[in-house]
Design an enzyme around this catalytic site. Structure first.
Site, PDB file in Angstrom:
ATOM      1  N   ILE A   1       0.856  -1.199   0.000  1.00 28.76           N
ATOM      2  CA  ILE A   1       0.000   0.000   0.000  1.00 28.76           C
ATOM      3  C   ILE A   1       0.884   1.238   0.000  1.00 28.76           C
ATOM      4  O   ILE A   1       1.703   1.424   0.921  1.00 28.76           O
ATOM      5  CB  ILE A   1      -0.897   0.029   1.262  1.00 28.76           C
TER       6      ILE A   1
ATOM      7  N   ASN B   1      -2.178   4.209  -3.701  1.00 23.00           N
ATOM      8  CA  ASN B   1      -3.002   5.182  -2.971  1.00 23.00           C
ATOM      9  C   ASN B   1      -2.301   6.529  -2.800  1.00 23.00           C
ATOM     10  O   ASN B   1      -2.958   7.561  -2.753  1.00 23.00           O
ATOM     11  CB  ASN B   1      -3.357   4.590  -1.592  1.00 23.00           C
TER      12      ASN B   1
ATOM     13  N   TYR C   1      -3.813  17.643 -11.045  1.00 22.22           N
ATOM     14  CA  TYR C   1      -4.450  16.546 -10.302  1.00 22.22           C
ATOM     15  C   TYR C   1      -5.481  15.845 -11.188  1.00 22.22           C
ATOM     16  O   TYR C   1      -5.497  14.619 -11.289  1.00 22.22           O
ATOM     17  CB  TYR C   1      -5.102  17.120  -9.045  1.00 22.22           C
TER      18      TYR C   1
ATOM     19  N   LYS D   1      -4.641  11.976 -12.516  1.00 19.07           N
ATOM     20  CA  LYS D   1      -5.541  10.884 -12.095  1.00 19.07           C
ATOM     21  C   LYS D   1      -6.291  10.305 -13.292  1.00 19.07           C
ATOM     22  O   LYS D   1      -6.504   9.095 -13.368  1.00 19.07           O
ATOM     23  CB  LYS D   1      -6.517  11.392 -11.036  1.00 19.07           C
TER      24      LYS D   1
ATOM     25  N   VAL E   1     -13.102  12.347   1.607  1.00 23.87           N
ATOM     26  CA  VAL E   1     -12.555  11.684   2.795  1.00 23.87           C
ATOM     27  C   VAL E   1     -11.887  12.731   3.685  1.00 23.87           C
ATOM     28  O   VAL E   1     -11.151  13.601   3.186  1.00 23.87           O
ATOM     29  CB  VAL E   1     -11.526  10.592   2.396  1.00 23.87           C
TER      30      VAL E   1
ATOM     31  N   THR F   1      -9.304  13.938   5.395  1.00 21.59           N
ATOM     32  CA  THR F   1      -7.856  13.727   5.551  1.00 21.59           C
ATOM     33  C   THR F   1      -7.118  15.062   5.396  1.00 21.59           C
ATOM     34  O   THR F   1      -7.724  16.097   5.095  1.00 21.59           O
ATOM     35  CB  THR F   1      -7.324  12.776   4.460  1.00 21.59           C
TER      36      THR F   1
HETATM   37  N1  LIG Z   1      -9.233  12.975   0.749  1.00 24.21           N
HETATM   38  C1  LIG Z   1     -10.131  12.973  -0.228  1.00 24.21           C
HETATM   39  O1  LIG Z   1     -11.218  13.561  -0.109  1.00 24.21           O
HETATM   40  C2  LIG Z   1      -9.833  12.238  -1.498  1.00 24.21           C
HETATM   41  C3  LIG Z   1     -10.806  12.274  -2.484  1.00 24.21           C
HETATM   42  C4  LIG Z   1     -10.572  11.592  -3.677  1.00 24.21           C
HETATM   43  C5  LIG Z   1      -9.402  10.898  -3.859  1.00 24.21           C
HETATM   44  N2  LIG Z   1      -8.453  10.894  -2.885  1.00 24.21           N
HETATM   45  C6  LIG Z   1      -7.222  10.142  -3.146  1.00 24.21           C
HETATM   46  O2  LIG Z   1      -6.988   9.261  -2.068  1.00 24.21           O
HETATM   47  C7  LIG Z   1      -5.585   9.011  -1.924  1.00 24.21           C
HETATM   48  C8  LIG Z   1      -5.191   9.228  -0.473  1.00 24.21           C
HETATM   49  O3  LIG Z   1      -5.415  10.591  -0.167  1.00 24.21           O
HETATM   50  P1  LIG Z   1      -5.529  11.147   1.318  1.00 24.21           P
HETATM   51  O4  LIG Z   1      -6.689  12.045   1.323  1.00 24.21           O
HETATM   52  O5  LIG Z   1      -5.415  10.047   2.300  1.00 24.21           O
HETATM   53  O6  LIG Z   1      -4.221  12.073   1.317  1.00 24.21           O
HETATM   54  P2  LIG Z   1      -3.199  12.477   2.464  1.00 24.21           P
HETATM   55  O7  LIG Z   1      -3.833  12.443   3.792  1.00 24.21           O
HETATM   56  O8  LIG Z   1      -2.580  13.730   1.976  1.00 24.21           O
HETATM   57  O9  LIG Z   1      -2.132  11.282   2.401  1.00 24.21           O
HETATM   58  C9  LIG Z   1      -1.323  11.137   1.266  1.00 24.21           C
HETATM   59  C10 LIG Z   1      -0.407   9.951   1.461  1.00 24.21           C
HETATM   60  O10 LIG Z   1       0.426   9.877   0.286  1.00 24.21           O
HETATM   61  C11 LIG Z   1       1.785   9.836   0.681  1.00 24.21           C
HETATM   62  N3  LIG Z   1       2.639  10.521  -0.269  1.00 24.21           N
HETATM   63  C12 LIG Z   1       2.483  11.766  -0.777  1.00 24.21           C
HETATM   64  N4  LIG Z   1       3.538  12.088  -1.545  1.00 24.21           N
HETATM   65  C13 LIG Z   1       4.368  11.011  -1.526  1.00 24.21           C
HETATM   66  C14 LIG Z   1       5.629  10.737  -2.101  1.00 24.21           C
HETATM   67  N5  LIG Z   1       6.285  11.635  -2.844  1.00 24.21           N
HETATM   68  N6  LIG Z   1       6.194   9.532  -1.878  1.00 24.21           N
HETATM   69  C15 LIG Z   1       5.563   8.614  -1.115  1.00 24.21           C
HETATM   70  N7  LIG Z   1       4.364   8.813  -0.545  1.00 24.21           N
HETATM   71  C16 LIG Z   1       3.789  10.011  -0.737  1.00 24.21           C
HETATM   72  C17 LIG Z   1       1.830  10.521   2.046  1.00 24.21           C
HETATM   73  O11 LIG Z   1       2.912  10.005   2.806  1.00 24.21           O
HETATM   74  P3  LIG Z   1       4.273  10.791   3.143  1.00 24.21           P
HETATM   75  O12 LIG Z   1       3.960  12.263   3.175  1.00 24.21           O
HETATM   76  O13 LIG Z   1       4.686  10.220   4.449  1.00 24.21           O
HETATM   77  O14 LIG Z   1       5.196  10.410   2.048  1.00 24.21           O
HETATM   78  C18 LIG Z   1       0.500  10.097   2.657  1.00 24.21           C
HETATM   79  O15 LIG Z   1       0.651   8.857   3.309  1.00 24.21           O
HETATM   80  C19 LIG Z   1      -4.901   9.974  -2.901  1.00 24.21           C
HETATM   81  O16 LIG Z   1      -4.524   9.278  -4.071  1.00 24.21           O
HETATM   82  C20 LIG Z   1      -5.984  10.991  -3.220  1.00 24.21           C
HETATM   83  O17 LIG Z   1      -5.800  11.561  -4.487  1.00 24.21           O
HETATM   84  C21 LIG Z   1      -8.645  11.555  -1.707  1.00 24.21           C
END
Ligand SMILES: NC(=O)c1ccc[n+]([C@@H]2O[C@H](COP(=O)([O-])OP(=O)(O)OC[C@H]3O[C@@H](n4cnc5c(N)ncnc54)[C@H](OP(=O)(O)O)[C@@H]3O)[C@@H](O)[C@H]2O)c1
Length: 241
Positions: free
Chosen positions: A6, A77, A144, A148, A179, A181
């Site tokens: 993951i 992810n 973005y 995607k 979500v 986050t």
């Molecule tokens: N939140 C929403 O409402 C939402 C909606 C639609 C889709 N999504 C998608 O869901 C997924 C998870 O998003 P989230 O909301 O959980 O985001 P988040 O809280 O910002 O978490 C992002 C994760 O990605 C990792 N990451 C970012 N840049 C990285 C890099 N250069 N190398 C390795 N890991 C990296 C971060 O870990 P580190 O910083 O520790 O590296 C973190 O664990 C994403 O693909 C996002 O596009 C989210």
């Protein structure tokens, strides 16, 4: 034993997936830059630096040589939204870093995953965590939306290749909805000159429209249990509730 790799497991949705999956019957590899609250075996990797990926995958598959498993999944992810701005205000470095993290690195991971599991006859899956923005255009999110959308279409194309293989990998895209986050915190912190829809996203939070990561992660895992998943298809989270 089921194996899960993951990415982006240090926080948010990826963290919730790693925690829910980290049970005795599974082996979970959590990949991100920081360990954060990632569950399972942590592997540090910066996906904006794709030269780190072959070493990461070699290390994981070397460890798996001694493990007997009947299913293996890669969950792409990890993702980033920034830079959030009109494209003329983004630097070349920001554009490259974004496309690398959201598109090129998941594509490289997909390529290596398929190479390394070619002879594995049992269940093999690649799950891309996508977004509604892959199919709806938002001003300020051009990178973005397009990274995607690109990843989704990449998965559809690779699924067509896999359908010709003896032991195909199943690839699906899942849009998880809103979500609660850090990514949503980042969206709400923007100015409307950079993200004209910011007020709408502030209202989503105020109105309780953002779902807890653990709940969304559970819906995703329930959906992955479905026997009728179609290779290459895009799913929205409502189909898994
Ligand atoms: N939140 C929403 O409402 C939402 C909606 C639609 C889709 N999504 C998608 O869901 C997924 C998870 O998003 P989230 O909301 O959980 O985001 P988040 O809280 O910002 O978490 C992002 C994760 O990605 C990792 N990451 C970012 N840049 C990285 C890099 N250069 N190398 C390795 N890991 C990296 C971060 O870990 P580190 O910083 O520790 O590296 C973190 O664990 C994403 O693909 C996002 O596009 C989210």
């Amino acid at each position: 034993m089921k194996v899960y790799i993951i990415t982006g497991a240090s926080r948010g949705l990826g963290q919730a997936l790693s925690e829910l999956l980290n049970k005795e019957e599974n082996l979970v590899y959590s990949v991100s830059r920081n360990q954060g609250d990632a569950a399972g075996i942590f592997k540090s990797c910066d996906l904006s630096k794709p030269n780190q990926i072959p070493g990461l995958m070699d290390e994981i598959f070397k460890e798996l040589e001694d493990v007997s498993f009947d299913s293996i999944s890669l969950v792409n992810n990890a993702g980033m939204l920034s830079p959030i701005c009109s494209i003329e205000n983004a630097s070349g470095e920001q554009i490259i870093s974004h496309i690398t993290t959201n598109f090129s690195s998941p594509a490289i991971l997909t390529s290596l995953f398929i190479q390394k599991t070619q002879a594995f006859e049992k269940e093999k899956r690649i799950v891309n965590i996508s977004t509604g923005a892959a199919v709806t255009a938002y001003p300020g999110w051009s990178l973005y939306c397009s990274s995607k959308a690109g990843l989704e279409h990449f998965a559809r194309s690779v699924a067509e290749e896999q359908k010709m293989q003896e032991f195909p990998v199943m690839l699906i895209n899942i849009a998880p909805g809103l979500v609660d986050t850090a990514m949503q915190d980042e969206i709400r912190s923007k100015e409307s000159k950079d993200f004209p829809n910011v007020e709408r996203f502030r209202e989503f939070k105020e109105n309780g429209n953002l779902m807890p990561p653990k709940r969304v992660a559970q819906w995703i895992l329930d959906g992955l249990e479905r026997a009728d998943l179609e290779n290459g298809r895009r799913y929205v989270i409502d189909e898994f509730k």
